[in-house]
Write a protein that holds these residues in place. Structure first.
Motif, mmCIF file in Angstrom:
data_model
loop_
_atom_site.group_PDB
_atom_site.id
_atom_site.type_symbol
_atom_site.label_atom_id
_atom_site.label_comp_id
_atom_site.label_asym_id
_atom_site.label_seq_id
_atom_site.Cartn_x
_atom_site.Cartn_y
_atom_site.Cartn_z
ATOM 1 N N ASP A 19 -2.865 -2.940 4.300
ATOM 2 C CA ASP A 19 -1.483 -4.202 4.038
ATOM 3 C C ASP A 19 -0.123 -2.892 3.432
ATOM 4 O O ASP A 19 -0.531 -2.155 3.225
ATOM 5 C CB ASP A 19 -2.080 -5.546 3.413
ATOM 6 C CG ASP A 19 -2.123 -4.788 1.802
ATOM 7 O OD1 ASP A 19 -1.717 -3.346 1.075
ATOM 8 O OD2 ASP A 19 -2.500 -5.699 1.048
ATOM 9 N N ALA A 20 0.369 -3.842 3.203
ATOM 10 C CA ALA A 20 2.118 -3.123 3.067
ATOM 11 C C ALA A 20 1.758 -2.908 0.931
ATOM 12 O O ALA A 20 2.227 -1.308 1.421
ATOM 13 C CB ALA A 20 3.560 -3.827 2.814
ATOM 14 N N ALA A 21 0.872 -3.586 0.501
ATOM 15 C CA ALA A 21 1.207 -3.003 -0.889
ATOM 16 C C ALA A 21 0.090 -1.599 -0.486
ATOM 17 O O ALA A 21 0.912 -0.490 -1.650
ATOM 18 C CB ALA A 21 0.503 -3.872 -0.875
ATOM 19 N N ALA A 22 -0.847 -1.148 0.265
ATOM 20 C CA ALA A 22 -1.404 -0.072 0.042
ATOM 21 C C ALA A 22 -0.773 1.302 0.504
ATOM 22 O O ALA A 22 -0.649 1.996 0.326
ATOM 23 C CB ALA A 22 -3.150 -0.088 1.020
ATOM 24 N N VAL A 23 0.113 0.699 1.438
ATOM 25 C CA VAL A 23 0.726 1.672 2.533
ATOM 26 C C VAL A 23 1.603 2.088 1.099
ATOM 27 O O VAL A 23 2.795 3.251 0.710
ATOM 28 C CB VAL A 23 1.590 1.658 3.760
ATOM 29 C CG1 VAL A 23 2.940 2.210 4.168
ATOM 30 C CG2 VAL A 23 0.785 1.315 4.590
ATOM 31 N N LYS A 24 2.693 1.286 0.458
ATOM 32 C CA LYS A 24 3.938 0.820 -0.317
ATOM 33 C C LYS A 24 3.606 2.135 -1.605
ATOM 34 O O LYS A 24 3.832 3.250 -2.302
ATOM 35 C CB LYS A 24 4.180 0.399 -0.943
ATOM 36 C CG LYS A 24 5.178 -0.884 -0.886
ATOM 37 C CD LYS A 24 5.584 -2.355 -0.683
ATOM 38 C CE LYS A 24 6.904 -2.196 -0.424
ATOM 39 N NZ LYS A 24 7.793 -3.359 -0.915
ATOM 40 N N LYS A 25 2.159 1.596 -1.519
ATOM 41 C CA LYS A 25 1.506 2.731 -2.964
ATOM 42 C C LYS A 25 1.494 4.272 -2.860
ATOM 43 O O LYS A 25 1.683 5.734 -3.362
ATOM 44 C CB LYS A 25 -0.186 2.184 -3.178
ATOM 45 C CG LYS A 25 -0.939 3.061 -5.037
ATOM 46 C CD LYS A 25 -1.622 2.331 -4.731
ATOM 47 C CE LYS A 25 -2.387 2.390 -6.089
ATOM 48 N NZ LYS A 25 -3.999 2.322 -6.925
ATOM 49 N N VAL A 26 1.133 4.353 -1.408
ATOM 50 C CA VAL A 26 0.904 6.099 -0.551
ATOM 51 C C VAL A 26 2.505 6.700 -0.569
ATOM 52 O O VAL A 26 2.660 7.837 -0.919
ATOM 53 C CB VAL A 26 0.243 6.051 0.435
ATOM 54 C CG1 VAL A 26 0.538 7.438 1.095
ATOM 55 C CG2 VAL A 26 -1.218 5.774 0.066
ATOM 56 N N LEU A 27 3.385 5.345 -0.440
ATOM 57 C CA LEU A 27 4.641 6.349 -0.255
ATOM 58 C C LEU A 27 5.551 6.466 -1.889
ATOM 59 O O LEU A 27 5.621 7.481 -1.613
ATOM 60 C CB LEU A 27 5.467 5.273 0.632
ATOM 61 C CG LEU A 27 5.809 4.802 2.025
ATOM 62 C CD1 LEU A 27 6.143 3.753 2.644
ATOM 63 C CD2 LEU A 27 5.896 6.003 2.650
ATOM 64 N N THR A 28 4.301 5.742 -2.435
ATOM 65 C CA THR A 28 5.533 5.574 -4.244
ATOM 66 C C THR A 28 4.615 7.199 -4.538
ATOM 67 O O THR A 28 5.486 7.644 -5.791
ATOM 68 C CB THR A 28 5.603 4.784 -4.801
ATOM 69 O OG1 THR A 28 4.087 4.230 -5.251
ATOM 70 C CG2 THR A 28 6.938 3.432 -4.052
ATOM 71 N N ALA A 29 3.619 7.136 -4.464
ATOM 72 C CA ALA A 29 2.647 8.618 -5.071
ATOM 73 C C ALA A 29 3.480 10.082 -5.065
ATOM 74 O O ALA A 29 3.466 11.180 -5.563
ATOM 75 C CB ALA A 29 0.998 8.204 -4.692
ATOM 76 N N GLY A 30 4.021 9.150 -3.101
ATOM 77 C CA GLY A 30 4.256 10.947 -2.769
ATOM 78 C C GLY A 30 6.200 10.785 -2.568
ATOM 79 O O GLY A 30 6.630 12.203 -2.812
ATOM 80 N N GLY A 31 6.399 10.164 -4.069
ATOM 81 C CA GLY A 31 8.005 10.136 -3.819
ATOM 82 C C GLY A 31 8.695 9.597 -3.325
ATOM 83 O O GLY A 31 9.874 10.187 -3.326
ATOM 84 N N VAL A 32 8.078 9.670 -2.124
ATOM 85 C CA VAL A 32 9.294 8.307 -1.526
ATOM 86 C C VAL A 32 9.107 7.030 -1.603
ATOM 87 O O VAL A 32 8.616 6.196 -1.330
ATOM 88 C CB VAL A 32 8.567 8.672 0.109
ATOM 89 C CG1 VAL A 32 9.425 8.094 1.497
ATOM 90 C CG2 VAL A 32 8.338 10.457 0.420
ATOM 91 N N GLU A 33 10.321 6.517 -1.020
ATOM 92 C CA GLU A 33 11.166 4.880 -1.468
ATOM 93 C C GLU A 33 10.859 4.330 0.145
ATOM 94 O O GLU A 33 11.183 4.507 1.671
ATOM 95 C CB GLU A 33 12.338 5.153 -1.679
ATOM 96 C CG GLU A 33 12.757 3.355 -1.794
ATOM 97 C CD GLU A 33 14.086 3.459 -2.130
ATOM 98 O OE1 GLU A 33 14.809 1.874 -2.616
ATOM 99 O OE2 GLU A 33 14.803 4.000 -2.541
ATOM 100 N N ALA A 34 10.174 3.264 -0.095
ATOM 101 C CA ALA A 34 9.577 1.988 1.363
ATOM 102 C C ALA A 34 11.064 1.398 1.752
ATOM 103 O O ALA A 34 11.217 1.375 0.736
ATOM 104 C CB ALA A 34 8.072 1.802 1.646
#
Length: 100
Positions: A19-34
């Motif tokens: 879901d969107a929350a899981a994808v956002k978690k990956v992005l923020t872990a990489g220092g990227v803003e969703a």
């Protein structure tokens, strides 16, 4: 593209339908803003689809894309001075050993 990559990382991690929350978690872990709008579009586009089927279909589409012409031409001819045996280049000095 970053949203698709993060989605695919979730799938590779074992989450078959992130879901969107899981994808956002990956992005923020990489220092990227969703981007919420782009993320919503990715999630809606992937809903109910197998990532393996999508990759297979994309690979087939890429196979039909022209990938360029022949190779480049040969290298330029050597300059006249080099061809006649100009002075050899000096050997480079060795780097000093690291200090401890």
């Amino acid at each position: 593209m970053k949203h698709v990559a993060a989605y695919m990382l979730c799938v590779l991690g074992g989450n078959a339908s992130p879901d969107a929350a899981a994808v956002k978690k990956v992005l923020t872990a990489g220092g990227v803003e969703a981007d919420d709008a782009a993320l919503t579009k990715v999630i809606e586009s992937m809903n109910g689809k197998s990532i393996n089927d999508l990759v297979e279909a994309g690979t087939k589409k890429m196979a039909s894309v022209p990938s360029g012409g022949g190779g480049g031409g040969g290298g330029a001819a050597a300059p006249a001075a080099a061809a006649k045996g100009a002075a050899p280049a000096k050997a480079a000095k060795a780097a000093p050993p690291p200090e401890e």
